[in-house]
Design a protein around this motif. Structure first.
Motif, PDB file in Angstrom:
ATOM      1  N   ARG A 170       0.845  -4.376  12.933  1.00 26.66           N
ATOM      2  CA  ARG A 170       1.598  -3.274  12.313  1.00 26.66           C
ATOM      3  C   ARG A 170       1.611  -3.414  10.798  1.00 26.66           C
ATOM      4  N   ALA A 171       1.747  -4.650  10.315  1.00 22.28           N
ATOM      5  CA  ALA A 171       1.737  -4.874   8.868  1.00 22.28           C
ATOM      6  C   ALA A 171       0.388  -4.492   8.274  1.00 22.28           C
ATOM      7  N   ALA A 172      -0.683  -4.845   8.961  1.00 19.27           N
ATOM      8  CA  ALA A 172      -2.020  -4.472   8.499  1.00 19.27           C
ATOM      9  C   ALA A 172      -2.181  -2.955   8.486  1.00 19.27           C
ATOM     10  N   ALA A 173      -1.691  -2.289   9.525  1.00 16.12           N
ATOM     11  CA  ALA A 173      -1.801  -0.830   9.598  1.00 16.12           C
ATOM     12  C   ALA A 173      -1.038  -0.163   8.459  1.00 16.12           C
ATOM     13  N   LEU A 174       0.114  -0.723   8.088  1.00 17.09           N
ATOM     14  CA  LEU A 174       0.876  -0.120   7.003  1.00 17.09           C
ATOM     15  C   LEU A 174       0.122  -0.233   5.683  1.00 17.09           C
ATOM     16  N   GLY A 175      -0.523  -1.368   5.458  1.00 21.00           N
ATOM     17  CA  GLY A 175      -1.347  -1.499   4.263  1.00 21.00           C
ATOM     18  C   GLY A 175      -2.444  -0.452   4.225  1.00 21.00           C
ATOM     19  N   VAL A 176      -3.071  -0.211   5.362  1.00 18.22           N
ATOM     20  CA  VAL A 176      -4.125   0.802   5.456  1.00 18.22           C
ATOM     21  C   VAL A 176      -3.554   2.199   5.208  1.00 18.22           C
ATOM     22  N   ALA A 177      -2.396   2.498   5.794  1.00 15.09           N
ATOM     23  CA  ALA A 177      -1.778   3.812   5.603  1.00 15.09           C
ATOM     24  C   ALA A 177      -1.480   4.070   4.133  1.00 15.09           C
ATOM     25  N   PHE A 178      -0.951   3.058   3.446  1.00 14.96           N
ATOM     26  CA  PHE A 178      -0.679   3.227   2.019  1.00 14.96           C
ATOM     27  C   PHE A 178      -1.972   3.500   1.245  1.00 14.96           C
ATOM     28  N   GLN A 179      -3.029   2.771   1.580  1.00 14.49           N
ATOM     29  CA  GLN A 179      -4.267   2.970   0.834  1.00 14.49           C
ATOM     30  C   GLN A 179      -4.905   4.326   1.141  1.00 14.49           C
ATOM     31  N   LEU A 180      -4.863   4.756   2.380  1.00 11.57           N
ATOM     32  CA  LEU A 180      -5.379   6.086   2.701  1.00 11.57           C
ATOM     33  C   LEU A 180      -4.626   7.172   1.928  1.00 11.57           C
TER      34      LEU A 180
END
Length: 345
Positions: A170-180
């Protein structure tokens, strides 16, 4: 960085304090949204977050500075030099580079996996020669190093109420969401740098290609096909936010208001892009100041509640489980994140 933050974190050595202050300056200059959210973390956790984000900004500046006369070869050499300093610092050497000194101290204190930094530097290098991505799968491979690992680096600092490995996806996904979100907001600026981060297959599904984006950027004219493609990119980004959302409840309660504030504010950037008709090729979408203030105020209220709850739990019998820390964690060192540092938006 304030002396209060450094004192609370137990950072007393003068050169190390100066290094953390430098990281805070970089974070404040580049990350308005995340820096605001950082203010909601316990004061003693903030320097670690500044070190992590300060280093990321330092490397990103080497790659992206449009005002520099440095060639691609110059930037590659600068990244190589930074990687060498990073490796030496993580191995225990005292670096003369302040940002590396603070990062190495944070990595050691929170037992952050060194692979996350190696993967990050690999993505930074790819920005020197990769200018677009054919598919979303290709982009995700890049974002593992440029964004997902940032979430993974942060996790030990924030602390969790579950084993770290359980919270990591989930932490990794949040980083991706912010970058997208950043990719969508900054599509015009990235095009000026010679890059298109929106996947080519997503654009092609709406009849858009790189040349059409460049035409719109140059002329200032919109096109319904571009609007549709950008809307699809926003929808994709919201899907990743939904993937990340359950991770908020896995964090140390006193860290949740900070990350929730970042979550809401970055989501508000998507709303601002949509409200502006997806004109991101022509102007930067901005979250209204009133909206930012309201979210920040809500975060402050949540911080007060979380800290009062934590304080009461320490005094009362039958308190809830403490943030996860494996057996054998060194005394005085917050393992898997305990009550010890900060973050930003």
């Amino acid at each position: 960085m304030t002396d209060r933050e450094l004192d609370a974190a137990g950072i007393t050595e003068p050169r190390l304090r100066a290094a953390y202050r430098r990281c805070r300056q970089l974070n404040a200059r580049h990350g308005r949204t995340y820096f605001l959210a950082t203010r909601l973390l316990p004061v003693e956790r903030r320097p670690a977050v500044h070190a992590l984000y300060g280093f990321a900004r330092w490397a990103d500046d080497i790659v992206d500075d449009l005002h520099s006369s440095a060639t691609t070869a110059d930037r590659a050499a600068a990244l190589d030099a930074l990687s060498a300093r990073l490796a030496a610092g993580l191995a225990g050497a005292d670096s003369e580079e302040p940002v590396v000194r603070a990062l190495a101290h944070t990595a050691a204190r929170y037992d952050i996996d060194h692979r996350h930094f190696t993967d990050f530097m690999a993505s930074m290098r790819s920005d020197l020669h990769v200018t677009d991505y054919a598919t979303y799968e290709d982009l995700r491979a890049y974002m593992h190093g440029s964004a997902a690992v940032i979430g993974l680096q942060m996790l030990p600092v924030l602390g969790t109420v579950v084993p770290r490995a359980e919270a990591a996806p989930r932490a990794a996904a949040l980083g991706v969401a912010f970058q997208l979100t950043n990719f969508l907001r900054d599509v015009g600026e990235d095009l000026d740098r010679g890059r298109v981060y929106l996947p080519a297959d997503l654009l092609a599904a709406h009849g858009v290609d790189r040349d059409m984006l460049a035409w719109s950027r140059l002329t200032g004219l919109p096109d319904r096909r571009i609007t549709a493609a950008l809307g699809a990119a926003a929808d994709l980004t919201r899907t990743v936010y939904r993937e990340a959302a359950p991770g908020l409840a896995q964090l140390d309660p006193v860290a949740r208001p900070c990350i929730r504030t970042a979550f809401v504010l970055y989501g508000a950037i998507l709303d601002a892009v949509a409200d502006d008709g997806y004109r991101v090729l022509h102007r930067r979408a901005v979250v209204p100041r009133r909206r930012r203030a309201a979210v920040a105020l809500d975060g402050l209220v949540r911080v007060a509640v979380a800290r009062a709850s934590a304080s009461g739990a320490r005094r009362l019998p039958g308190r809830p489980p403490a943030p996860y820390a494996p057996a054998g964690a060194p005394d005085g060192v917050p393992a898997r994140g305990g009550r010890s540092w900060k973050e930003t938006v």
